[in-house]
Design a protein around this motif. Structure first.
Motif, short mmCIF file in Angstrom:
data_model
loop_
_atom_site.label_atom_id
_atom_site.label_comp_id
_atom_site.label_asym_id
_atom_site.label_seq_id
_atom_site.Cartn_x
_atom_site.Cartn_y
_atom_site.Cartn_z
N ASP A 1 0.78 -1.25 -0.05
CA ASP A 1 -0.07 0.11 0.18
C ASP A 1 0.86 1.23 -0.03
OD1 ASP A 1 -2.23 -1.40 0.04
OD2 ASP A 1 -2.40 -1.32 2.22
N TYR A 2 2.31 1.28 0.24
CA TYR A 2 2.97 2.52 0.40
C TYR A 2 4.13 2.19 -0.45
CZ TYR A 2 -0.23 2.89 4.23
OH TYR A 2 -1.60 2.86 5.05
N TRP A 3 4.75 3.30 -0.69
CA TRP A 3 6.07 3.20 -1.60
C TRP A 3 7.27 3.33 -0.60
CZ3 TRP A 3 3.44 8.05 -4.18
CH2 TRP A 3 2.51 7.57 -5.12
N THR A 4 8.35 2.82 -1.36
CA THR A 4 9.67 2.99 -0.73
C THR A 4 10.15 4.37 -0.86
OG1 THR A 4 10.20 0.87 -1.61
CG2 THR A 4 12.01 2.11 -0.79
N TYR B 1 1.43 18.28 -1.34
CA TYR B 1 1.62 17.01 -2.01
C TYR B 1 2.58 17.18 -3.28
CZ TYR B 1 -3.08 17.11 0.37
OH TYR B 1 -3.73 17.15 1.37
N TRP B 2 2.95 16.09 -3.51
CA TRP B 2 4.21 16.06 -4.58
C TRP B 2 3.38 16.01 -6.19
CZ3 TRP B 2 5.88 11.37 -1.32
CH2 TRP B 2 6.51 11.81 -0.01
N THR B 3 4.44 16.24 -6.95
CA THR B 3 4.10 16.12 -8.28
C THR B 3 4.33 14.61 -8.70
OG1 THR B 3 5.26 18.22 -8.44
CG2 THR B 3 4.84 16.84 -10.51
N ALA B 4 3.49 14.18 -9.51
CA ALA B 4 3.41 12.87 -9.83
C ALA B 4 4.44 12.41 -10.72
CB ALA B 4 2.04 12.47 -10.65
N PHE B 5 4.99 11.05 -10.50
CA PHE B 5 6.14 10.70 -11.52
C PHE B 5 6.08 9.26 -11.64
CE2 PHE B 5 9.31 8.67 -8.80
CZ PHE B 5 8.83 8.90 -7.49
N GLN B 6 6.91 8.75 -12.59
CA GLN B 6 6.89 7.60 -12.83
C GLN B 6 8.41 6.97 -13.39
OE1 GLN B 6 5.76 7.23 -17.59
NE2 GLN B 6 4.19 6.54 -16.12
N LEU B 7 8.47 5.72 -13.01
CA LEU B 7 9.71 5.21 -13.66
C LEU B 7 9.30 4.38 -14.89
CD1 LEU B 7 11.32 3.40 -10.24
CD2 LEU B 7 11.66 5.78 -11.36
N LYS B 8 9.81 4.27 -15.91
CA LYS B 8 9.59 3.55 -17.19
C LYS B 8 10.92 2.88 -17.50
CE LYS B 8 8.85 5.86 -21.30
NZ LYS B 8 7.88 6.55 -22.08
N ASP B 9 11.03 1.80 -18.00
CA ASP B 9 11.98 0.82 -18.37
C ASP B 9 12.19 1.26 -19.67
OD1 ASP B 9 10.14 -0.67 -19.54
OD2 ASP B 9 10.41 -2.63 -18.28
N ARG B 10 13.33 0.67 -20.37
CA ARG B 10 13.28 0.88 -21.81
C ARG B 10 13.44 -0.63 -22.49
NH1 ARG B 10 18.06 4.41 -24.70
NH2 ARG B 10 17.69 3.83 -26.81
N VAL B 11 12.86 -0.84 -23.58
CA VAL B 11 12.51 -2.16 -24.22
C VAL B 11 12.85 -2.07 -25.34
CG1 VAL B 11 10.93 -2.96 -22.19
CG2 VAL B 11 10.00 -1.70 -24.23
N THR B 12 13.52 -3.11 -26.14
CA THR B 12 13.89 -2.98 -27.48
C THR B 12 12.69 -3.62 -28.38
OG1 THR B 12 15.10 -5.09 -27.20
CG2 THR B 12 16.18 -2.93 -27.07
N TYR C 1 4.10 6.76 -9.24
CA TYR C 1 4.14 7.29 -8.10
C TYR C 1 3.26 8.61 -8.24
CZ TYR C 1 7.92 3.96 -7.41
OH TYR C 1 8.50 2.82 -7.15
N ARG C 2 1.83 8.18 -8.21
CA ARG C 2 1.06 9.24 -8.49
C ARG C 2 -0.18 9.47 -7.58
NH1 ARG C 2 -1.38 8.40 -14.42
NH2 ARG C 2 -2.22 10.20 -14.12
N ARG C 3 -0.30 8.44 -6.81
CA ARG C 3 -1.47 8.64 -5.59
C ARG C 3 -1.34 9.57 -4.84
NH1 ARG C 3 -1.45 3.02 -2.92
NH2 ARG C 3 0.35 4.37 -1.92
N GLY C 4 -2.47 10.26 -4.45
CA GLY C 4 -2.22 11.52 -3.69
C GLY C 4 -1.44 12.42 -4.06
N SER C 5 -1.18 12.63 -5.47
CA SER C 5 -0.41 13.79 -5.94
C SER C 5 -1.05 15.10 -5.81
CB SER C 5 -0.17 13.37 -7.37
OG SER C 5 -1.27 13.59 -8.14
N ALA C 6 -0.39 16.33 -6.13
CA ALA C 6 -0.88 17.31 -6.15
C ALA C 6 -2.01 17.53 -7.03
CB ALA C 6 0.32 18.52 -6.60
N PRO D 1 -10.21 12.23 -14.27
CA PRO D 1 -11.39 11.79 -13.44
C PRO D 1 -10.91 10.27 -12.58
CG PRO D 1 -12.06 11.60 -15.70
CD PRO D 1 -10.81 12.18 -15.81
N ALA D 2 -9.87 9.69 -13.08
CA ALA D 2 -9.67 8.54 -12.61
C ALA D 2 -8.68 8.72 -11.12
CB ALA D 2 -8.79 7.45 -13.43
N ILE D 3 -8.01 9.88 -11.20
CA ILE D 3 -7.02 9.88 -10.11
C ILE D 3 -7.30 10.34 -8.85
CG2 ILE D 3 -5.23 10.53 -11.87
CD1 ILE D 3 -5.02 13.38 -10.87
N SER D 4 -8.77 10.95 -8.67
CA SER D 4 -9.05 10.89 -7.02
C SER D 4 -10.56 11.46 -7.45
CB SER D 4 -8.34 11.87 -6.37
OG SER D 4 -8.61 13.33 -7.03
N ALA D 5 -11.22 11.16 -6.31
CA ALA D 5 -12.74 11.91 -6.22
C ALA D 5 -12.76 13.36 -6.35
CB ALA D 5 -13.56 11.60 -4.90
#
Lengths: 320, 320
Positions: free
Chosen positions: A85-88, B86-97, B106-111, B138-142
């Motif tokens: 439920d929580y992040w590192t 609150y924080w700005t949402a971010f994500q990690l993305k891998d690189r695939v060939t 990492y966006r839940r509860g973002s600003a 509309p999906a990110i929060s009520a």
């Protein structure tokens, strides 16, 4: 069964690769692992001691990375739980050619901040000979503080050698008053308290090493206070009233001071476990600190036994 | 005063630089900016339209980076508020060939998830001629859903041309049922609905473009449904019953499909604002999608007016 226990929050650091560029503008980052108590665990393992690290991480790639990396350092992970439920926790850190780096922490509400006293109740203390506690972990949440207190109480009840480093992180505390009151009270439950002289000033109002030591020697369990006085070394005072300063080692070029205090604590703790004298333990703390400030990583400068001996030989000193 | 409005959450992406290495193991990351609705804003601006982007970011370096980068794209930032809690949402993305990259959000509860309807109430619609809405926000929060609905209602009341892209993100919704019900209802408040054929299957149970179109044409405000059928192009059906398929452009080498759907929406919207025929608008949607899939970035393939003309000339087609 490990000899040493510590509890803390691991922090994944995205370290900028661009010198003197702000975190806003930096585009290239390198992933590394940090965390004060984890530094102590890694350093103690490198000196040949078995260590278990108590923590909690998320069920995501950063959590996977933390556990994988801790395993690579041969630090015990059996007390690291996962919480989906929580992040590192993680941070961004800029790269500076002068002064200390700026960090931006994304740790509020982390998985470690949700570690509960119930986890700590399950820990097997049978073979544990020493524990290192830092003032960071109780700062991250009320739950973490409760878990921390549970462990401290169990360590005290089992009469396990405990070091406490206040490690001030004012931004993690709800107020400065709460920080000061809590840390001063927690310190009293450790046998050895390791304040820095600047921390002492904030926590008890004096920059005089002896006054700082006398303040913490009032703690019910505290027998030794070691006040770190920067490059000058460390001032030691014992319950008996005996006191002395152990001079620090000269460092030609300081790369960055991150990890020096953790290295100091680790040096003291491991030397005592090896039945060295208190004076030698403090000398080892100074030695590890001096080695660490010469590297950029958070724990890369911590020595192996051979590296420590080579350093002592070069400096013309011996442990007793 | 901008011609186009959109609302969404910007995502700072830490994109791995190591091909086919997991997010656990990857150590080198490059910072980029994404977000479906922001892609639409950036693309529309590149084609010469003025755009305001409504959002909220944190008071930290990632928020600073988002605002700076949006300004560099000449997209209006006056409706981007800051929230220090609150924080700005971010994500990690891998690189695939091969195949699509894995992202860890990492966006839940973002600003942005804390953006309130009160902010949307303040927006000046006087000169706004079109708006693009996506099912992600509309999906990110009520709270975000409430803000989204407020804006949708105001756009409808002011009779402003509105496109709606369902943009399914099942992991952001509490349940599939809630996602389906909400998106199908929201779609009815847009004049133009832009489902993909696979989205249609999830949302209304058919892969038949005409059935999907008929379903959304029941929406009270909906006049046109454009069903994206992948490389084959798009099937268009209007309230009048008129329907046709606009064939897609052939792409020799697909780099990655990220941003293609946003580019499609942007192409349709900008062409209509330039008084092109609906058929030409859909052709532009196809063209922008085809250009975008040939690049690795989220919006790097979106053309300038000259680039679009050059592409049309090469393909031997013209807008009318």
């Amino acid at each position: 069964m490990s000899e040493i226990l510590t509890i803390g929050e691991p922090i994944v650091t995205f370290a900028s690769k661009e010198p003197d560029v702000s975190l806003r503008d930096a585009l290239e980052f390198h992933k590394i692992l940090g965390g004060a108590e984890l530094n102590v665990a890694i350093g103690a393992q490198r000196l040949g001691h078995s260590v278990d690290y108590i923590s909690q991480v998320g069920e995501e790639p950063l959590g996977d990375y933390v556990i994988k990396t801790i395993k690579e350092h041969h630090v015990g992970t059996r007390y690291i739980t996962r919480d989906a439920d929580y992040w590192t926790a993680f941070q961004l850190k800029d790269r500076v050619t002068q002064g200390n780096p700026t960090t931006q922490n994304y740790r509020r509400g982390s998985a470690a901040a949700h570690l509960t006293p119930a986890v700590v109740d399950q820990i097997d203390l049978t073979d544990v000979r020493a524990a290192h506690m830092s003032g960071i972990f109780p700062a991250i949440s009320a739950t973490a503080e409760a878990a921390f207190r549970t462990l401290l109480k169990r360590l005290e009840a089992a009469n396990i050698l405990t070091t406490f480093d206040p490690n001030l992180r004012p931004t993690l505390w709800p107020s400065r008053g709460k920080m000061v009151t809590t840390l001063n009270e927690l310190a009293g439950h450790a046998e050895i308290v390791l304040p820095g002289v600047e921390e002492g000033e904030i926590l008890m109002g004096s920059t005089d090493p002896e006054k700082i030591a006398d303040f913490y020697l009032r703690g019910a369990r505290t027998k030794v206070v070691i006040v770190k006085v920067g490059p000058a070394g460390a001032y030691v005072k014992q319950q008996s009233g005996e006191s002395y300063t152990v001079t620090g080692f000269k460092v030609a070029q300081v790369a960055d001071t991150v990890g020096a205090g953790d290295g100091f604590a680790m040096g003291v703790l491991t030397a005592l476990l090896e039945h060295k004298s208190l004076r030698s333990a403090v000398m080892r703390g100074n030695a590890v600190g001096a080695l660490q400030v010469q590297t950029y990583g958070d724990n890369d400068g911590y020595p192996t036994p051979a590296g420590l001996q080579a350093f002592y030989q070069q400096e013309g000193v011996v442990e007793d």
